[in-house]
Design a protein around this motif. Sequence first.
Motif, PDB file in Angstrom:
ATOM      1  N   ARG A 102     -84.773  77.150 -49.352  1.00 25.87           N
ATOM      2  CA  ARG A 102     -85.786  76.435 -48.864  1.00 25.87           C
ATOM      3  C   ARG A 102     -87.040  77.073 -48.668  1.00 25.87           C
ATOM      4  N   LEU A 103     -88.204  76.721 -49.397  1.00 30.64           N
ATOM      5  CA  LEU A 103     -89.341  77.362 -48.955  1.00 30.64           C
ATOM      6  C   LEU A 103     -90.419  76.209 -48.640  1.00 30.64           C
ATOM      7  N   VAL A 104     -90.827  76.401 -47.294  1.00 24.94           N
ATOM      8  CA  VAL A 104     -91.929  75.690 -46.774  1.00 24.94           C
ATOM      9  C   VAL A 104     -93.136  76.129 -47.296  1.00 24.94           C
ATOM     10  N   ASP A 105     -93.812  74.995 -47.812  1.00 24.73           N
ATOM     11  CA  ASP A 105     -95.218  75.045 -48.301  1.00 24.73           C
ATOM     12  C   ASP A 105     -95.871  73.744 -48.207  1.00 24.73           C
TER      13      ASP A 105
ATOM     14  N   ARG B 237     -82.925  59.656 -53.642  1.00 22.37           N
ATOM     15  CA  ARG B 237     -82.820  58.865 -52.595  1.00 22.37           C
ATOM     16  C   ARG B 237     -83.399  58.933 -51.023  1.00 22.37           C
ATOM     17  N   MET B 238     -83.366  60.398 -50.876  1.00 20.39           N
ATOM     18  CA  MET B 238     -83.836  60.638 -49.598  1.00 20.39           C
ATOM     19  C   MET B 238     -85.242  61.763 -49.949  1.00 20.39           C
ATOM     20  N   ARG B 239     -85.947  61.741 -50.892  1.00 17.49           N
ATOM     21  CA  ARG B 239     -87.045  62.599 -51.185  1.00 17.49           C
ATOM     22  C   ARG B 239     -88.049  62.224 -50.115  1.00 17.49           C
ATOM     23  N   GLY B 240     -88.415  61.163 -49.856  1.00 16.50           N
ATOM     24  CA  GLY B 240     -89.540  60.585 -48.877  1.00 16.50           C
ATOM     25  C   GLY B 240     -89.083  61.124 -47.456  1.00 16.50           C
ATOM     26  N   ASP B 241     -87.717  61.449 -47.071  1.00 24.17           N
ATOM     27  CA  ASP B 241     -87.532  61.772 -45.653  1.00 24.17           C
ATOM     28  C   ASP B 241     -87.505  63.191 -45.537  1.00 24.17           C
ATOM     29  N   LEU B 242     -87.708  63.824 -46.540  1.00 26.28           N
ATOM     30  CA  LEU B 242     -87.473  65.453 -46.526  1.00 26.28           C
ATOM     31  C   LEU B 242     -88.793  66.077 -46.321  1.00 26.28           C
ATOM     32  N   ALA B 243     -88.860  67.212 -45.413  1.00 22.35           N
ATOM     33  CA  ALA B 243     -89.930  67.883 -45.230  1.00 22.35           C
ATOM     34  C   ALA B 243     -90.520  68.726 -46.548  1.00 22.35           C
ATOM     35  N   PRO B 244     -91.927  68.708 -46.574  1.00 24.39           N
ATOM     36  CA  PRO B 244     -92.640  69.546 -47.730  1.00 24.39           C
ATOM     37  C   PRO B 244     -91.979  70.563 -48.129  1.00 24.39           C
ATOM     38  N   GLY B 245     -91.884  70.991 -49.398  1.00 26.06           N
ATOM     39  CA  GLY B 245     -91.555  72.314 -49.808  1.00 26.06           C
ATOM     40  C   GLY B 245     -90.823  72.130 -50.861  1.00 26.06           C
ATOM     41  N   ALA B 246     -90.144  73.556 -51.321  1.00 29.81           N
ATOM     42  CA  ALA B 246     -89.350  73.993 -52.468  1.00 29.81           C
ATOM     43  C   ALA B 246     -87.918  73.696 -52.131  1.00 29.81           C
ATOM     44  N   TYR B 247     -86.903  73.434 -52.768  1.00 25.81           N
ATOM     45  CA  TYR B 247     -85.863  73.211 -52.465  1.00 25.81           C
ATOM     46  C   TYR B 247     -84.803  73.696 -53.949  1.00 25.81           C
ATOM     47  N   VAL B 248     -83.967  74.911 -53.821  1.00 27.67           N
ATOM     48  CA  VAL B 248     -83.470  75.248 -54.821  1.00 27.67           C
ATOM     49  C   VAL B 248     -81.771  75.397 -54.284  1.00 27.67           C
ATOM     50  N   LEU B 249     -80.729  74.582 -55.068  1.00 31.63           N
ATOM     51  CA  LEU B 249     -79.544  74.101 -54.792  1.00 31.63           C
ATOM     52  C   LEU B 249     -78.981  75.259 -55.986  1.00 31.63           C
ATOM     53  N   VAL B 250     -77.870  76.111 -55.134  1.00 22.99           N
ATOM     54  CA  VAL B 250     -77.162  76.968 -55.995  1.00 22.99           C
ATOM     55  C   VAL B 250     -75.661  76.440 -55.814  1.00 22.99           C
ATOM     56  N   ALA B 251     -75.132  76.097 -56.979  1.00 15.83           N
ATOM     57  CA  ALA B 251     -73.540  75.690 -56.789  1.00 15.83           C
ATOM     58  C   ALA B 251     -72.857  76.629 -56.644  1.00 15.83           C
TER      59      ALA B 251
END
Length: 141
Positions: free
Chosen positions: A37-40, A74-88
């Motif tokens: 997670r990168l907060v920007d 579904r939850m994009r509106g509830d998330l804090a601003p920034g970039a999220y990268v999920l690595v499985a």
Amino acid sequence: MTPAGFPKQARVRARAEFDRVFQQGRRTASPMMALHRLVDDGPVRLGLAVSRKVDPTAVGRNRIKRVIRDQFRRMRGDLAPGAYVLVARPAARQADNDALRDGFLRLLQRAGALPVVTPAGTMSADSSSPLPPDAPASTGP
């Protein structure tokens, strides 16, 4: 596009942006996946990395990405601003869809991206006294 859509502005797409999230962001991990997670100041964006080591079949990799993308929409509106990268990770291959969704939600909560949900109790949060508001205060014995 509907609020639950996944427009280009909501995606981490360029390699440079993936690299920036990996280098400057904070990682939260579980046995099934890792969330960077990168907060920007930008909009909420999601990038997915599901390699052949996780699942050698394209069908399996696409299932994992589809489930995570759907939950993110579904939850994009509830998330804090920034970039999220999920690595499985390889454990995601055996997980069913509900387990993938739950694991993603838990990672977002641990990373501080979602508001903290406090369990509902029997007393109100602003109650500092055990007496009801209309009860007279006792002045002594």
